[in-house]
Motif scaffolding. Structure first.
Motif, PDB file in Angstrom:
ATOM      1  N   GLU A  35       0.836  -1.186   0.000  1.00 34.34           N
ATOM      2  CA  GLU A  35       0.000   0.000   0.000  1.00 34.34           C
ATOM      3  C   GLU A  35       0.875   1.241   0.000  1.00 34.34           C
ATOM      4  N   GLY A  36       0.467   2.211  -0.781  1.00 27.99           N
ATOM      5  CA  GLY A  36       1.157   3.481  -0.785  1.00 27.99           C
ATOM      6  C   GLY A  36       2.301   3.594  -1.764  1.00 27.99           C
ATOM      7  N   ILE A  37       2.745   2.500  -2.337  1.00 31.54           N
ATOM      8  CA  ILE A  37       3.826   2.573  -3.315  1.00 31.54           C
ATOM      9  C   ILE A  37       3.201   2.796  -4.686  1.00 31.54           C
ATOM     10  N   PRO A  38       3.653   3.803  -5.422  1.00 26.45           N
ATOM     11  CA  PRO A  38       3.121   4.022  -6.770  1.00 26.45           C
ATOM     12  C   PRO A  38       3.354   2.801  -7.660  1.00 26.45           C
ATOM     13  N   ALA A  39       2.404   2.558  -8.542  1.00 25.31           N
ATOM     14  CA  ALA A  39       2.481   1.379  -9.419  1.00 25.31           C
ATOM     15  C   ALA A  39       3.739   1.411 -10.278  1.00 25.31           C
ATOM     16  N   GLY A  40       4.207   2.583 -10.630  1.00 26.07           N
ATOM     17  CA  GLY A  40       5.411   2.689 -11.452  1.00 26.07           C
ATOM     18  C   GLY A  40       6.637   2.107 -10.791  1.00 26.07           C
ATOM     19  N   LEU A  41       6.697   2.173  -9.473  1.00 24.34           N
ATOM     20  CA  LEU A  41       7.845   1.607  -8.773  1.00 24.34           C
ATOM     21  C   LEU A  41       7.802   0.088  -8.743  1.00 24.34           C
ATOM     22  N   LYS A  71      17.921   3.653 -13.596  1.00 28.26           N
ATOM     23  CA  LYS A  71      16.487   3.817 -13.321  1.00 28.26           C
ATOM     24  C   LYS A  71      15.998   2.736 -12.363  1.00 28.26           C
ATOM     25  N   CYS A  72      16.444   1.508 -12.570  1.00 26.50           N
ATOM     26  CA  CYS A  72      16.018   0.395 -11.719  1.00 26.50           C
ATOM     27  C   CYS A  72      16.584   0.566 -10.305  1.00 26.50           C
ATOM     28  N   ALA A  73      17.815   1.022 -10.200  1.00 30.15           N
ATOM     29  CA  ALA A  73      18.416   1.251  -8.887  1.00 30.15           C
ATOM     30  C   ALA A  73      17.656   2.347  -8.139  1.00 30.15           C
ATOM     31  N   ALA A  74      17.205   3.366  -8.861  1.00 30.54           N
ATOM     32  CA  ALA A  74      16.417   4.431  -8.220  1.00 30.54           C
ATOM     33  C   ALA A  74      15.088   3.882  -7.702  1.00 30.54           C
ATOM     34  N   LYS A  75      14.467   2.965  -8.459  1.00 30.65           N
ATOM     35  CA  LYS A  75      13.228   2.328  -8.010  1.00 30.65           C
ATOM     36  C   LYS A  75      13.464   1.537  -6.723  1.00 30.65           C
ATOM     37  N   VAL A  76      14.535   0.769  -6.699  1.00 30.60           N
ATOM     38  CA  VAL A  76      14.852  -0.048  -5.520  1.00 30.60           C
ATOM     39  C   VAL A  76      15.085   0.853  -4.311  1.00 30.60           C
ATOM     40  N   ASP A  77      15.820   1.938  -4.499  1.00 22.12           N
ATOM     41  CA  ASP A  77      16.062   2.865  -3.386  1.00 22.12           C
ATOM     42  C   ASP A  77      14.757   3.470  -2.877  1.00 22.12           C
ATOM     43  N   ALA A  78      13.849   3.826  -3.794  1.00 20.50           N
ATOM     44  CA  ALA A  78      12.564   4.404  -3.388  1.00 20.50           C
ATOM     45  C   ALA A  78      11.723   3.387  -2.623  1.00 20.50           C
ATOM     46  N   ILE A  79      11.748   2.133  -3.054  1.00 19.42           N
ATOM     47  CA  ILE A  79      10.995   1.083  -2.364  1.00 19.42           C
ATOM     48  C   ILE A  79      11.580   0.842  -0.974  1.00 19.42           C
ATOM     49  N   ARG A  80      12.907   0.822  -0.870  1.00 11.56           N
ATOM     50  CA  ARG A  80      13.551   0.640   0.438  1.00 11.56           C
ATOM     51  C   ARG A  80      13.212   1.793   1.380  1.00 11.56           C
ATOM     52  N   ALA A  81      13.199   3.026   0.850  1.00 11.12           N
ATOM     53  CA  ALA A  81      12.859   4.184   1.679  1.00 11.12           C
ATOM     54  C   ALA A  81      11.416   4.080   2.171  1.00 11.12           C
ATOM     55  N   HIS A  82      10.515   3.667   1.276  1.00 12.66           N
ATOM     56  CA  HIS A  82       9.111   3.509   1.667  1.00 12.66           C
ATOM     57  C   HIS A  82       8.982   2.433   2.743  1.00 12.66           C
ATOM     58  N   ASP A  83       9.704   1.339   2.567  1.00 12.87           N
ATOM     59  CA  ASP A  83       9.661   0.250   3.538  1.00 12.87           C
ATOM     60  C   ASP A  83      10.184   0.710   4.899  1.00 12.87           C
ATOM     61  N   ALA A  84      11.274   1.464   4.898  1.00 12.61           N
ATOM     62  CA  ALA A  84      11.833   1.959   6.156  1.00 12.61           C
ATOM     63  C   ALA A  84      10.855   2.903   6.851  1.00 12.61           C
ATOM     64  N   GLU A  85      10.198   3.771   6.081  1.00 16.53           N
ATOM     65  CA  GLU A  85       9.209   4.684   6.662  1.00 16.53           C
ATOM     66  C   GLU A  85       8.026   3.915   7.251  1.00 16.53           C
TER      67      GLU A  85
END
Length: 97
Positions: A35-41, A71-85
């Protein structure tokens, strides 16, 4: 005698396969939905390469792969940040980094 054993084994496997149902077959679980993660990620990272016909194409192809990796590394970083939050907000586990 060993040939007879192989035939018996094959027949017993066929019998077991005939008795099983499609619903009994184990399948991989669907990927988790967050939940909360944009579909693009959550979209799969793909790279559209070009045919390699000249030496310049090799350099261009490397650039395409490098851009796709970034681009893929940026997606992974964004997902990790969301998970940490999400973990910090839920208070379940301490934030890892």
């Amino acid at each position: 005698m060993p040939r007879l054993r192989n035939i018996c084994l094959a027949l017993s496997l066929l019998t077991c396969a005939a008795c099983s149902k499609r619903s009994d077959v184990a399948s991989a679980p669907p990927p988790p939905a967050y939940e909360g993660i944009p579909a693009g990620l959550m979209a799969r990272c793909t790279v559209k390469d070009i045919p390699l016909e000249t030496t310049a194409d090799i350099v261009t192809s490397r650039g395409i792969y490098k851009e796709g990796f970034e681009k893929c590394a940026a997606k992974v970083d964004a997902i990790r940040a969301h998970d940490a939050e999400a973990r910090a907000a839920a208070g379940n586990l301490p934030e890892k980094r």
